[in-house]
Design an enzyme around this catalytic site. Structure first.
Site, PDB file in Angstrom:
ATOM      1  N   HIS A   1       0.850  -1.186   0.000  1.00  0.00           N
ATOM      2  CA  HIS A   1       0.000   0.000   0.000  1.00  0.00           C
ATOM      3  C   HIS A   1       0.890   1.241   0.000  1.00  0.00           C
ATOM      4  O   HIS A   1       2.122   1.132  -0.189  1.00  0.00           O
ATOM      5  CB  HIS A   1      -0.963  -0.010   1.191  1.00  0.00           C
ATOM      6  CG  HIS A   1      -0.298  -0.256   2.518  1.00  0.00           C
ATOM      7  ND1 HIS A   1       0.557   0.644   3.109  1.00  0.00           N
ATOM      8  CD2 HIS A   1      -0.367  -1.315   3.384  1.00  0.00           C
ATOM      9  CE1 HIS A   1       0.985   0.182   4.263  1.00  0.00           C
ATOM     10  NE2 HIS A   1       0.448  -1.016   4.458  1.00  0.00           N
TER      11      HIS A   1
ATOM     12  N   GLY B   1       1.960   3.093   2.290  1.00  0.00           N
ATOM     13  CA  GLY B   1       3.029   3.069   3.283  1.00  0.00           C
ATOM     14  C   GLY B   1       4.265   2.373   2.758  1.00  0.00           C
ATOM     15  O   GLY B   1       5.389   2.864   2.913  1.00  0.00           O
ATOM     16  N   HIS B   2       4.082   1.207   2.123  1.00  0.00           N
ATOM     17  CA  HIS B   2       5.214   0.506   1.525  1.00  0.00           C
ATOM     18  C   HIS B   2       5.832   1.322   0.394  1.00  0.00           C
ATOM     19  O   HIS B   2       7.061   1.373   0.239  1.00  0.00           O
ATOM     20  CB  HIS B   2       4.766  -0.853   0.979  1.00  0.00           C
ATOM     21  CG  HIS B   2       4.233  -1.778   2.015  1.00  0.00           C
ATOM     22  ND1 HIS B   2       2.899  -2.119   2.086  1.00  0.00           N
ATOM     23  CD2 HIS B   2       4.841  -2.449   3.035  1.00  0.00           C
ATOM     24  CE1 HIS B   2       2.711  -2.968   3.082  1.00  0.00           C
ATOM     25  NE2 HIS B   2       3.868  -3.175   3.681  1.00  0.00           N
TER      26      HIS B   2
ATOM     27  N   ASP C   1       4.560   0.279  12.970  1.00  0.00           N
ATOM     28  CA  ASP C   1       4.996  -0.852  13.782  1.00  0.00           C
ATOM     29  C   ASP C   1       6.203  -0.424  14.619  1.00  0.00           C
ATOM     30  O   ASP C   1       7.302  -0.957  14.480  1.00  0.00           O
ATOM     31  CB  ASP C   1       5.355  -2.038  12.888  1.00  0.00           C
ATOM     32  CG  ASP C   1       4.160  -2.539  12.096  1.00  0.00           C
ATOM     33  OD1 ASP C   1       3.232  -3.064  12.711  1.00  0.00           O
ATOM     34  OD2 ASP C   1       4.165  -2.389  10.867  1.00  0.00           O
TER      35      ASP C   1
ATOM     36  N   VAL D   1       2.075   6.342   7.172  1.00  0.00           N
ATOM     37  CA  VAL D   1       1.258   6.927   6.111  1.00  0.00           C
ATOM     38  C   VAL D   1      -0.206   6.650   6.444  1.00  0.00           C
ATOM     39  O   VAL D   1      -0.575   5.523   6.798  1.00  0.00           O
ATOM     40  CB  VAL D   1       1.632   6.342   4.739  1.00  0.00           C
ATOM     41  CG1 VAL D   1       0.716   6.886   3.647  1.00  0.00           C
ATOM     42  CG2 VAL D   1       3.092   6.655   4.413  1.00  0.00           C
TER      43      VAL D   1
ATOM     44  N   LYS E   1      -2.457   3.402   7.214  1.00  0.00           N
ATOM     45  CA  LYS E   1      -2.461   2.414   6.133  1.00  0.00           C
ATOM     46  C   LYS E   1      -1.987   1.073   6.666  1.00  0.00           C
ATOM     47  O   LYS E   1      -0.988   0.981   7.375  1.00  0.00           O
ATOM     48  CB  LYS E   1      -1.532   2.867   5.008  1.00  0.00           C
ATOM     49  CG  LYS E   1      -1.929   4.161   4.325  1.00  0.00           C
ATOM     50  CD  LYS E   1      -2.856   3.913   3.157  1.00  0.00           C
ATOM     51  CE  LYS E   1      -3.078   5.187   2.342  1.00  0.00           C
ATOM     52  NZ  LYS E   1      -3.929   4.955   1.166  1.00  0.00           N
ATOM     53  N   SER E   2      -2.692   0.008   6.321  1.00  0.00           N
ATOM     54  CA  SER E   2      -2.342  -1.332   6.764  1.00  0.00           C
ATOM     55  C   SER E   2      -2.891  -2.348   5.777  1.00  0.00           C
ATOM     56  O   SER E   2      -3.985  -2.164   5.238  1.00  0.00           O
ATOM     57  CB  SER E   2      -2.922  -1.611   8.157  1.00  0.00           C
ATOM     58  OG  SER E   2      -2.768  -2.971   8.510  1.00  0.00           O
ATOM     59  N   SER E   3      -2.136  -3.409   5.573  1.00  0.00           N
ATOM     60  CA  SER E   3      -2.624  -4.480   4.709  1.00  0.00           C
ATOM     61  C   SER E   3      -3.886  -5.113   5.271  1.00  0.00           C
ATOM     62  O   SER E   3      -4.713  -5.655   4.524  1.00  0.00           O
ATOM     63  CB  SER E   3      -1.541  -5.553   4.542  1.00  0.00           C
ATOM     64  OG  SER E   3      -0.376  -5.006   3.958  1.00  0.00           O
TER      65      SER E   3
END
Length: 291
Positions: free
Chosen positions: A34, A36-37, A152, A178, A186-188
């Site tokens: 996402h 963030g990555h 995290d 993010v 944002k998170s998977s």
């Protein structure tokens, strides 16, 4: 961008680049990328000559009741995002490639306060799995820089302690969380949320803003119990929210305190883990001490 599935091939690709003096930036992920990555990859692209992304859903960091089998996966979408963000090499190993003997005969355990509270309690063995796989990946890639998101934050602290204690030759680069426009990190795992759960999940970022305001408006040392009660009360205004923890501890030491002063020696992290239905979300904010 090249996609590589074996350790031997990745090392053969990186060795000549390293011999040429090129710096290697590394972004380890479990996929389902996402924004963030993407931000981690873009940061790596800015700072490093060669950008390596790994995509590996690590079974060691999932407990027996957790979501390893249903963790979201979309390799083709991930590769498109990685290519657009500037990755040079994508390491996409199988479980058998990473763990020829499964479970592995050798694991890495990080000790101390950082692995004694919060997610370490809620998810026993989780950080052993994180430390083991990240240790392996660092040995395989041998990066100069490794990029991790501060959503995290406890994981980042665990990895930094491991790097310091075991003398890895890598610089850990923490990167900001993010967020969606309404503040949700944002998170998977956000894909698991129903529409109603997604609407209520904004209480996490709202609670963190309340914590920031509480500290900013306090003239004396902060009563941690009062701070935790404030944020927990706000989270409970969402009917579907079930609090795993809502804590405030020192950062990066992750040591419990009864009170905290911005004039003290450590920053403060307010950390949350909350379930909405079957989906567990985490978030945090770091409140810096005055320099």
């Amino acid at each position: 961008m090249e996609v590589i599935q074996t350790i031997q091939e990745l090392r053969s690709q990186l060795s000549p680049r390293r011999e040429q003096g090129r710096t290697i930036g590394f972004v380890p992920t479990m996929g389902y990328l996402h924004e963030g990555h993407r931000s981690l990859l873009e940061r790596a692209r800015e700072q490093s000559d060669v950008v390596v992304l790994s995509i590996f859903v690590n079974p060691l960091q999932f407990g027996p009741t957790e979501d390893f089998s249903r963790y979201p996966r979309d390799t083709q979408r991930d590769l498109a995002i990685a290519d657009a963000a500037g990755a040079d090499l994508v390491f996409l190993p199988s479980v058998a490639e990473m763990y020829p003997t499964h479970p592995p005969r050798t694991t890495v355990t990080v000790n101390g306060p950082v692995t004694s509270i919060l997610d370490a309690v809620s998810r026993p063995g989780h950080f052993d799995g994180v430390a083991t796989v990240v240790s392996k990946l660092f040995h395989i890639v041998e990066p100069d820089f490794a990029y991790f998101g501060m959503k995290d934050a406890q994981q980042v602290a665990v990895i930094r302690q491991m790097v310091d204690d075991l003398n890895f030759r890598v610089t850990i680069v923490p990167c900001p969380t993010v967020r969606e426009e309404d503040g949700l990190a944002k998170s998977s795992r956000n894909v698991y949320l129903s529409a109603e759960e997604r609407a209520q999940a904004v209480v996490l970022s709202q609670a963190l803003r309340l914590a920031q305001d509480y500290v900013n408006n306090s003239k004396d040392a902060i009563d941690i119990a009062g701070l935790k009660q404030l944020i927990a009360s706000h989270i409970r205004t969402a009917p579907l929210a079930v609090i795993d923890y809502a804590e405030a501890v020192t950062f990066p030491g992750f040591e419990p305190v009864d009170s905290w002063s911005p004039n003290g020696g450590s920053d403060l992290i307010v950390a949350l883990a909350v379930k909405f239905g079957a989906t567990r979300l985490i978030d945090n904010t770091i409140i810096p001490r005055k320099v």
